[in-house]
Design a protein around this motif. Structure first.
Motif, PDB file in Angstrom:
ATOM      1  N   TYR A   8      80.904  54.115  73.277  1.00  0.00           N
ATOM      2  CA  TYR A   8      81.965  55.034  74.134  1.00  0.00           C
ATOM      3  C   TYR A   8      83.163  56.171  72.156  1.00  0.00           C
ATOM      4  O   TYR A   8      83.280  55.230  71.362  1.00  0.00           O
ATOM      5  CB  TYR A   8      83.101  55.418  74.806  1.00  0.00           C
ATOM      6  N   ALA A   9      83.191  57.338  72.940  1.00  0.00           N
ATOM      7  CA  ALA A   9      84.694  58.267  72.368  1.00  0.00           C
ATOM      8  C   ALA A   9      85.826  57.796  72.861  1.00  0.00           C
ATOM      9  O   ALA A   9      85.170  58.920  74.602  1.00  0.00           O
ATOM     10  CB  ALA A   9      84.062  58.892  71.374  1.00  0.00           C
ATOM     11  N   ALA A  10      86.757  58.383  72.527  1.00  0.00           N
ATOM     12  CA  ALA A  10      88.095  58.814  73.163  1.00  0.00           C
ATOM     13  C   ALA A  10      89.022  59.390  72.609  1.00  0.00           C
ATOM     14  O   ALA A  10      89.207  58.354  71.083  1.00  0.00           O
ATOM     15  CB  ALA A  10      88.527  57.601  74.376  1.00  0.00           C
ATOM     16  N   ASP A  11      89.836  59.541  72.872  1.00  0.00           N
ATOM     17  CA  ASP A  11      90.775  60.294  72.050  1.00  0.00           C
ATOM     18  C   ASP A  11      91.924  59.568  72.453  1.00  0.00           C
ATOM     19  O   ASP A  11      93.370  59.519  71.577  1.00  0.00           O
ATOM     20  CB  ASP A  11      91.326  61.980  72.296  1.00  0.00           C
ATOM     21  N   SER A  12      92.034  58.567  73.032  1.00  0.00           N
ATOM     22  CA  SER A  12      93.625  57.464  73.090  1.00  0.00           C
ATOM     23  C   SER A  12      92.054  55.914  73.491  1.00  0.00           C
ATOM     24  O   SER A  12      91.022  56.137  73.721  1.00  0.00           O
ATOM     25  CB  SER A  12      94.808  58.046  74.749  1.00  0.00           C
ATOM     26  N   THR A  13      93.222  55.020  73.262  1.00  0.00           N
ATOM     27  CA  THR A  13      92.476  53.789  73.454  1.00  0.00           C
ATOM     28  C   THR A  13      92.633  53.044  74.667  1.00  0.00           C
ATOM     29  O   THR A  13      93.761  54.155  75.598  1.00  0.00           O
ATOM     30  CB  THR A  13      92.190  52.866  72.346  1.00  0.00           C
ATOM     31  N   PRO A  14      92.159  52.802  75.592  1.00  0.00           N
ATOM     32  CA  PRO A  14      92.515  51.963  76.633  1.00  0.00           C
ATOM     33  C   PRO A  14      93.457  50.696  76.556  1.00  0.00           C
ATOM     34  O   PRO A  14      94.146  50.275  75.148  1.00  0.00           O
ATOM     35  CB  PRO A  14      90.880  50.708  76.961  1.00  0.00           C
ATOM     36  N   ASN A  15      94.499  50.732  77.942  1.00  0.00           N
ATOM     37  CA  ASN A  15      95.806  49.965  77.785  1.00  0.00           C
ATOM     38  C   ASN A  15      95.306  49.070  78.661  1.00  0.00           C
ATOM     39  O   ASN A  15      94.631  48.835  79.770  1.00  0.00           O
ATOM     40  CB  ASN A  15      96.699  50.912  77.567  1.00  0.00           C
ATOM     41  N   GLU A  16      96.141  47.285  79.021  1.00  0.00           N
ATOM     42  CA  GLU A  16      96.346  47.152  79.915  1.00  0.00           C
ATOM     43  C   GLU A  16      96.140  47.817  81.832  1.00  0.00           C
ATOM     44  O   GLU A  16      95.960  47.652  83.086  1.00  0.00           O
ATOM     45  CB  GLU A  16      97.548  46.405  80.083  1.00  0.00           C
ATOM     46  N   ALA A  17      97.305  48.990  81.935  1.00  0.00           N
ATOM     47  CA  ALA A  17      97.326  50.088  83.037  1.00  0.00           C
ATOM     48  C   ALA A  17      95.880  51.436  82.934  1.00  0.00           C
ATOM     49  O   ALA A  17      96.097  51.076  83.907  1.00  0.00           O
ATOM     50  CB  ALA A  17      98.784  51.056  83.027  1.00  0.00           C
ATOM     51  N   ASP A  18      95.689  51.865  82.117  1.00  0.00           N
ATOM     52  CA  ASP A  18      94.088  52.675  82.074  1.00  0.00           C
ATOM     53  C   ASP A  18      93.258  52.481  81.058  1.00  0.00           C
ATOM     54  O   ASP A  18      93.380  51.936  80.268  1.00  0.00           O
ATOM     55  CB  ASP A  18      94.641  53.866  82.044  1.00  0.00           C
ATOM     56  N   ILE A  19      92.276  53.551  81.541  1.00  0.00           N
ATOM     57  CA  ILE A  19      91.207  53.291  80.207  1.00  0.00           C
ATOM     58  C   ILE A  19      91.440  55.493  79.796  1.00  0.00           C
ATOM     59  O   ILE A  19      92.112  56.192  80.986  1.00  0.00           O
ATOM     60  CB  ILE A  19      89.553  53.700  80.967  1.00  0.00           C
ATOM     61  N   PRO A  20      90.610  55.389  78.914  1.00  0.00           N
ATOM     62  CA  PRO A  20      91.113  56.705  78.444  1.00  0.00           C
ATOM     63  C   PRO A  20      90.025  57.904  79.085  1.00  0.00           C
ATOM     64  O   PRO A  20      89.749  57.958  79.879  1.00  0.00           O
ATOM     65  CB  PRO A  20      90.707  56.968  77.425  1.00  0.00           C
ATOM     66  N   LYS A  21      90.922  59.447  78.702  1.00  0.00           N
ATOM     67  CA  LYS A  21      89.863  60.711  79.891  1.00  0.00           C
ATOM     68  C   LYS A  21      90.171  61.288  79.062  1.00  0.00           C
ATOM     69  O   LYS A  21      91.666  62.006  78.648  1.00  0.00           O
ATOM     70  CB  LYS A  21      90.879  60.750  81.110  1.00  0.00           C
ATOM     71  N   PRO A  22      89.092  62.214  78.596  1.00  0.00           N
ATOM     72  CA  PRO A  22      87.965  61.642  79.304  1.00  0.00           C
ATOM     73  C   PRO A  22      87.118  60.916  78.160  1.00  0.00           C
ATOM     74  O   PRO A  22      87.327  60.401  77.056  1.00  0.00           O
ATOM     75  CB  PRO A  22      87.280  63.120  79.192  1.00  0.00           C
ATOM     76  N   ILE A  23      85.841  60.272  78.874  1.00  0.00           N
ATOM     77  CA  ILE A  23      85.293  59.226  78.017  1.00  0.00           C
ATOM     78  C   ILE A  23      84.255  59.623  77.727  1.00  0.00           C
ATOM     79  O   ILE A  23      83.046  60.444  78.249  1.00  0.00           O
ATOM     80  CB  ILE A  23      84.832  57.439  77.880  1.00  0.00           C
ATOM     81  N   ARG A  24      83.329  59.813  76.460  1.00  0.00           N
ATOM     82  CA  ARG A  24      82.154  60.988  75.518  1.00  0.00           C
ATOM     83  C   ARG A  24      81.066  59.663  75.613  1.00  0.00           C
ATOM     84  O   ARG A  24      81.531  58.720  75.163  1.00  0.00           O
ATOM     85  CB  ARG A  24      82.477  61.276  74.090  1.00  0.00           C
ATOM     86  N   CYS A  25      80.571  59.392  76.391  1.00  0.00           N
ATOM     87  CA  CYS A  25      79.302  58.270  75.728  1.00  0.00           C
ATOM     88  C   CYS A  25      78.595  58.590  74.246  1.00  0.00           C
ATOM     89  O   CYS A  25      78.981  60.088  74.209  1.00  0.00           O
ATOM     90  CB  CYS A  25      78.404  58.372  77.001  1.00  0.00           C
TER      91      CYS A  25
END
Length: 177
Positions: A8-25
């Motif tokens: 996937y691609a995103a403008d931030s990385t996942p962290n313990e609290a949340d996943i990035p948005k949007p996530i591009r396949c």
């Protein structure tokens, strides 16, 4: 169901609290983590929380540098496959998709693949990040620099297994934006 690696691609990385948005396949590949996925997460590689599974088994990396590394290797491999229309179409489709889905980070989800091995998934991902991916990047850099012709020859004979993954805007695991 095939076990897959998911990219996937995103403008931030996942962290313990949340996943990035949007996530591009970006891509999925059945039964293995292909060379292309390893190269795409080969720069600025770090372990992050998974967006799909509970263990900390996600891998994030710099998008632009990883995409450049793959493009450079595809160019080197292509020097021996100039007349292979299928390879050239694969390269064109892959590079166009990478340009379209561009973000700051790649995020590689390996949970289905590392779970097949029966080992500790966390340890398996640690090995990928500390050893397997850096070794693969070193081989690619040597090949691009003209110092690993035997490896390039091997890639040319089996390029489909290394580069012909399923690139799409929708993967088996897709995320609503």
């Amino acid at each position: 169901m095939a076990n897959r690696s998911y990219l996937y691609a995103a403008d931030s990385t996942p962290n313990e609290a949340d996943i990035p948005k949007p996530i591009r396949c970006i891509s999925e590949h059945n039964w293995a983590i292909p060379l292309a996925h390893k190269l795409l997460v080969g720069r600025g590689t770090t372990i992050v929380p998974s967006m799909i599974w509970n263990p900390r088994i996600g891998i994030a990396a710099d998008y632009a540098d990883g995409a450049a590394l793959l493009r450079d290797l595809l160019h080197a491999v292509g020097k021996g496959l100039e007349n292979d229309a299928e390879f050239n179409e694969c390269v064109a489709r892959t590079t166009a998709h990478l340009e379209k889905q561009q973000a700051k980070y790649f995020i590689l989800e390996t949970g289905e693949i590392v779970s097949m091995e029966g080992d500790d998934p966390v340890a398996s991902v640690q090995y990928l990040v500390s050893t397997d991916i850096p070794d693969t990047v070193a081989k690619a850099e040597a090949a691009i620099a003209g110092r690993n012709d035997d490896w390039l020859t091997a890639l040319r004979t089996d390029w489909q297994n290394h580069f012909a993954s399923f690139y799409s805007e929708t993967l088996y695991f897709s995320f609503p934006n």
